[in-house]
Design a protein around this motif. Structure first.
Motif, PDB file in Angstrom:
ATOM      1  N   GLY A 114     -31.887 128.441  17.710  1.00  0.00           N
ATOM      2  CA  GLY A 114     -32.993 128.270  16.773  1.00  0.00           C
ATOM      3  C   GLY A 114     -34.209 129.131  17.081  1.00  0.00           C
ATOM      4  O   GLY A 114     -35.241 129.017  16.416  1.00  0.00           O
ATOM      5  N   GLY A 115     -34.089 129.979  18.115  1.00  0.00           N
ATOM      6  CA  GLY A 115     -35.199 130.873  18.462  1.00  0.00           C
ATOM      7  C   GLY A 115     -35.433 131.897  17.357  1.00  0.00           C
ATOM      8  O   GLY A 115     -34.607 132.057  16.461  1.00  0.00           O
ATOM      9  N   SER A 116     -36.545 132.609  17.433  1.00  0.00           N
ATOM     10  CA  SER A 116     -36.799 133.585  16.381  1.00  0.00           C
ATOM     11  C   SER A 116     -36.125 134.912  16.731  1.00  0.00           C
ATOM     12  O   SER A 116     -36.012 135.274  17.899  1.00  0.00           O
ATOM     13  N   CYS A 117     -35.670 135.604  15.684  1.00  0.00           N
ATOM     14  CA  CYS A 117     -34.912 136.840  15.891  1.00  0.00           C
ATOM     15  C   CYS A 117     -35.787 138.055  15.634  1.00  0.00           C
ATOM     16  O   CYS A 117     -36.607 138.053  14.714  1.00  0.00           O
ATOM     17  N   VAL A 118     -35.578 139.091  16.440  1.00  0.00           N
ATOM     18  CA  VAL A 118     -36.326 140.335  16.225  1.00  0.00           C
ATOM     19  C   VAL A 118     -35.364 141.525  16.255  1.00  0.00           C
ATOM     20  O   VAL A 118     -34.361 141.493  16.962  1.00  0.00           O
ATOM     21  N   PRO A 119     -35.698 142.561  15.489  1.00  0.00           N
ATOM     22  CA  PRO A 119     -34.854 143.753  15.527  1.00  0.00           C
ATOM     23  C   PRO A 119     -34.960 144.419  16.896  1.00  0.00           C
ATOM     24  O   PRO A 119     -36.035 144.437  17.493  1.00  0.00           O
ATOM     25  N   LEU A 120     -33.826 144.951  17.389  1.00  0.00           N
ATOM     26  CA  LEU A 120     -33.814 145.595  18.690  1.00  0.00           C
ATOM     27  C   LEU A 120     -33.436 147.064  18.528  1.00  0.00           C
ATOM     28  O   LEU A 120     -32.402 147.379  17.957  1.00  0.00           O
TER      29      LEU A 120
ATOM     30  N   THR B 251     -29.545 146.482  16.107  1.00  0.00           N
ATOM     31  CA  THR B 251     -29.133 145.082  16.024  1.00  0.00           C
ATOM     32  C   THR B 251     -30.339 144.134  15.996  1.00  0.00           C
ATOM     33  O   THR B 251     -31.492 144.567  16.103  1.00  0.00           O
ATOM     34  N   LEU B 252     -30.013 142.847  15.839  1.00  0.00           N
ATOM     35  CA  LEU B 252     -31.034 141.803  15.801  1.00  0.00           C
ATOM     36  C   LEU B 252     -30.806 140.937  17.040  1.00  0.00           C
ATOM     37  O   LEU B 252     -29.672 140.576  17.338  1.00  0.00           O
ATOM     38  N   ILE B 253     -31.893 140.604  17.747  1.00  0.00           N
ATOM     39  CA  ILE B 253     -31.713 139.826  18.976  1.00  0.00           C
ATOM     40  C   ILE B 253     -32.581 138.572  18.934  1.00  0.00           C
ATOM     41  O   ILE B 253     -33.681 138.589  18.359  1.00  0.00           O
ATOM     42  N   CYS B 254     -32.092 137.504  19.527  1.00  0.00           N
ATOM     43  CA  CYS B 254     -32.885 136.272  19.602  1.00  0.00           C
ATOM     44  C   CYS B 254     -33.872 136.413  20.762  1.00  0.00           C
ATOM     45  O   CYS B 254     -33.475 136.716  21.892  1.00  0.00           O
ATOM     46  N   ALA B 255     -35.135 136.200  20.471  1.00  0.00           N
ATOM     47  CA  ALA B 255     -36.169 136.384  21.482  1.00  0.00           C
ATOM     48  C   ALA B 255     -36.044 135.338  22.595  1.00  0.00           C
ATOM     49  O   ALA B 255     -36.521 135.548  23.709  1.00  0.00           O
ATOM     50  N   GLU B 256     -35.373 134.207  22.308  1.00  0.00           N
ATOM     51  CA  GLU B 256     -35.232 133.143  23.311  1.00  0.00           C
ATOM     52  C   GLU B 256     -33.981 133.337  24.170  1.00  0.00           C
ATOM     53  O   GLU B 256     -34.067 133.555  25.353  1.00  0.00           O
ATOM     54  N   CYS B 257     -32.818 133.269  23.508  1.00  0.00           N
ATOM     55  CA  CYS B 257     -31.572 133.268  24.293  1.00  0.00           C
ATOM     56  C   CYS B 257     -30.943 134.647  24.399  1.00  0.00           C
ATOM     57  O   CYS B 257     -29.902 134.800  25.040  1.00  0.00           O
ATOM     58  N   ARG B 258     -31.524 135.669  23.798  1.00  0.00           N
ATOM     59  CA  ARG B 258     -31.068 137.060  23.863  1.00  0.00           C
ATOM     60  C   ARG B 258     -29.710 137.284  23.197  1.00  0.00           C
ATOM     61  O   ARG B 258     -29.040 138.277  23.449  1.00  0.00           O
TER      62      ARG B 258
END
Ligand code: ADP
Ligand code: ZN
Length: 734
Positions: free
Chosen positions: A484-490, A437-444
């Motif tokens: 609006g945080g940046s997303c990263v693959p998890l 999945t893809l996760i927001c680095a700010e709000c998770r």
């Protein structure tokens, strides 16, 4: 023909009934059970199969319609095949017309002839009287065509294409001269098996000899579980039994779980038995399928190798059914007609009174239990054949060895060592795509599917998020929709592991094998060929890669993440996990070099590991069986699952409550009615899903209840607002 002949016809519609028809008035072909028939149905015509004929119908004569025409001069199905169709329909509670449809190749379902006609060319009398030698002086190519037609009465175009490429340009001149004429002939080219010189096999070891002795000389029905560790020479044993059966002029049907396994099997059968088996699987074109089906039915194919649905293929003179990797979940169809090809194979073998061999290194608990009870003959092969030793298994505790891109330091070192020595490594991970999945680095927040209660998988190659449950996909989010945080693959998927390995082992050939990488026709065979030859140094893949393959150079297997399976909610969780680990481990060190297996886990203390490492698969199986007995789960009971789904939650529940009420009203003793409950993943593709589980120690009572329940539900209004199905012997409880 009497007016009172009634045709009992199965039609491919989702209704359990058989339909009664009168024969066509000007009937030229006698309607017989097993023949297809075109009948009026509603306002259209349908093609059905005559299941039976009778003298009477429950319907008044005036309501009976007449069949239009019988499509087959000879029945497609004989009495045994028709028996099987009925059995499967009754047992799996599925409309008989749909069972027939599953058993027929597409072209026959559409009403095409069993023996298609092909354009052919033949000599006229004038042509036959022509001296080809004379013609050759002026027109050598015309003469060659005349010559090619000399022997046969009519030669199909396809045969001419093979024999005399370029002949087509000569067709018109010869037609104009009146020397040849066009004809239509029955196409039976390629109907004969390809034969080659068989090569003798290795001398069997004592265990194999004992197994073979127990399997040979038997003709009647008996189910045998050939329970042998990976690489113990099970296939070698089957092949000898097959030789005996083939030698007696009878056919052998072999079922394998996946298409990916067929090409390797074909090569071995060809080499050792000298017969190229007829293939039956979903990768064939419609006409190839028809050809294979036809030659199994006519008996011209002695050896048939297929996946699940091949279990229904008619056989002229059946002698043996082999189910390889019996435990594999692929044998169970999980939608539509939810049958188990393994179980159908056993029932079919019993009805035909022929032996059935089930092979596995990790037998299903169902079959182990049947063997324990003495219902199946249980043969074991405990050692690897040909001197190969079992692989060394090692657990890597991820608390001690942190991951970098999903790979721990000991595993990376081992990969380097093995490929340096000229061997091959296989990395197994049961998730395709780049990351789960893809996760927001700010709000998770994680990327979720809007139509399912599930997360979307990151696919890097296509730059998309896709849902593996409903197929929905959308472009990768760069920014979180919420904050609006940046997303990263998890987490890791096959693509990401492949990338990580490329970065660490530059210049090495890395091949990924999963359902994404092998989607295009031919790519799968190519990938497996690279794996077999050893050209690919590192293999990355899902269970597609873990099953049944023999890669001679492979010595290292790394299991990226086994932990999902440790905490499965399904009662089959530990059985499944042990099977997949043992199967993938079994790919390592199948020849001279000893193999090594590294399993990465964050739960090294879990009791599962102790069982597996102390006593292997059979230890896990013993524990699991004891647990199942205590809770009365299969194989100590039988299950049937009623599933329902609809866009409105209340419709799903109304239906399931009605079903529970109807099941309770039967007042049958000995069936537990569990639920209704919502499915573990409640929403899928926009539908709310729920289920009712029926459990009994007595299969007959369970079926009695299902018969009543299904009839009630087919007439129930609540059933019209939902999609519902009955799954007998479900292997997944969602
Ligand atoms: P399984 O089906 O149990 O995985 P196979 O029949 O594929 O095992 O055998 C594994 C390997 O061992 C194959 O390469 C096979 O040719 C070889 N083999 C099988 N039996 C013998 C034997 N008795 N002696 C030497 N090699 C053998
Ligand atoms: Zn979805």
């Amino acid at each position: 023909m009497t007016e009172s002949l009634i045709l009992k016809v199965a039609i491919n519609v989702p209704l359990t009934r058989i339909f009664d028809y009168l024969p066509a008035e000007d009937c030229v072909v006698r309607p017989r059970p097993g023949c297809r028939v075109r009948v009026p149905f509603g306002r259209r015509n349908q093609i059905g199969l005559i299941i039976d004929t009778a003298a009477t119908s429950d319907l008044p004569h005036a309501e009976l319609r007449r069949a239009i025409t019988v499509l087959d001069a000879e029945p497609l199905f004989d009495a045994n095949d028709l028996w099987l169709v009925r059995f499967v329909s009754d047992y799996y509670q599925h409309p008989i017309g749909e069972v027939v449809a599953a058993a027929l190749p597409a072209l026959l379902r559409q009403g095409k002839p069993l023996l298609p006609l092909q354009a052919a060319l033949s000599l006229t009398e004038e042509g036959a009287a022509t001296d080809a030698g004379q013609v050759a002086k002026r027109a050598p190519r015309q003469a060659a065509l005349l010559h090619a037609l000399q022997e046969n009465t009519a030669v199909p175009f396809g045969t001419l294409d093979q024999k005399l490429p370029g002949w087509r340009t000569q067709r018109k001149p010869l037609l104009d001269k009146g020397w040849v004429r066009l004809e239509q002939v029955v196409d039976i080219a390629n109907d004969r098996p390809q034969l080659s010189e068989p090569r003798p096999g290795p001398t069997l070891n004592p265990e194999q000899r004992e197994a073979l002795a127990a399997l040979t000389g038997q003709t009647g029905f008996r189910t045998t579980l050939l329970d042998g560790v990976t690489g113990s020479g099970k296939t070698e044993v089957y092949m000898r039994v097959m030789q005996e059966v083939l030698g007696a002029g009878r056919q052998v049907l072999i079922l394998v779980p996946e298409i990916g396994l067929t090409s390797q099997f074909v090569a071995r059968l060809k080499e050792r038995i000298g017969i190229t088996p007829m293939l039956l699987h979903s990768g064939l074109s419609d006409s190839e399928r028809l050809l294979a089906w036809r030659s199994a039915r006519s008996g011209s194919a002695p050896l048939i190798l297929g996946t699940r649905s091949a279990v229904f293929v008619p056989l002229k003179s059946p002698g043996l059914i082999v189910v390889d990797e019996e435990h594999d979940a692929s044998f169970k169809q999980t939608e539509g007609l939810r049958y188990s090809a393994r179980d159908v194979a056993i029932v079919r073998g019993k009805h035909l009174d022929i032996p059935v061999i089930l092979g596995s290194a990790t037998p299903s608990l169902e079959c182990l239990r049947r063997a324990e009870e003495g219902a199946y003959q249980h043969l074991t092969l405990t050692a690897r054949a040909g001197g190969a030793v079992p692989p060394l298994m090692r657990l890597i505790d991820l608390h001690k060895h942190p991951l970098e891109d999903g790979l721990s330091a000991p595993l990376l070192t081992a990969i380097g060592d093995h490929i340096q020595r000229g061997h091959q490594a296989l990395l197994f991970i049961n998730r395709r795509g780049f990351a789960p999945t893809l996760i927001c680095a700010e709000c998770r927040r994680m990327a979720e599917c809007s139509r399912c209660d599930s997360r979307m998988t990151v696919h890097r190659s296509s730059n998309k998020l896709s849902c593996h449950h409903c197929g929905a996909s959308r472009p990768l989010d760069a920014r979180c929709h919420e904050c609006g945080g940046s997303c990263v693959p998890l987490g890791q998927g096959t693509e990401r592991i492949e990338d990580a390995l490329r970065a660490r082992f530059p210049g090495q050939t890395i091949t990924r094998i999963d359902s994404d990488s092998t989607r295009l026709k031919g790519t799968m065979d190519k990938a497996f060929a690279m794996a077999m030859s050893g050209e690919a140094k590192i293999l990355v893949g899902t269970q597609m890669l873990s099953k049944g393959h023999h890669f001679p150079k492979l010595t290292l297997v790394g299991v990226i993440n086994a932990d999902q399976g440790l905490f499965s909610t399904d009662f089959r969780g530990s059985e499944r996990l042990a099977q997949s680990l043992i199967q993938v481990a079994g790919r390592a060190g199948r020849e001279k070099q000893q193999g090594e297996v590294f399993i990465q886990t964050a739960f090294a203390d879990h009791p599962f590991w102790k069982e597996l490492f102390a006593g292997g698969y059979h230890q896990v199986a013993r524990f699991a069986l004891a647990e199942r007995e205590a809770c009365a789960w299969p194989p100590y009971s039988r299950l049937a699952l009623l599933r329902a789904a609809s866009h409105k939650r209340e419709h799903t529940w109304a239906f399931l409550h009605a079903a529970a009420a109807s099941a309770n009203a039967t007042q049958l003793n000995g069936v537990r009615i569990l639920g209704p409950v919502s499915a573990p993943m409640e929403r899928k593709a926009g539908r709310y899903r729920g289920q009712l589980l029926l459990q009994s120690r007595d299969r007959r009572v369970l079926h009695q209840l299902l018969d009543i329940l299904r009839r009630d539900l087919e007439g129930h209004v609540a059933g019209r607002r939902v999609r519902w199905s009955i799954d007998v012997d479900p292997i997944e409880l969602f």
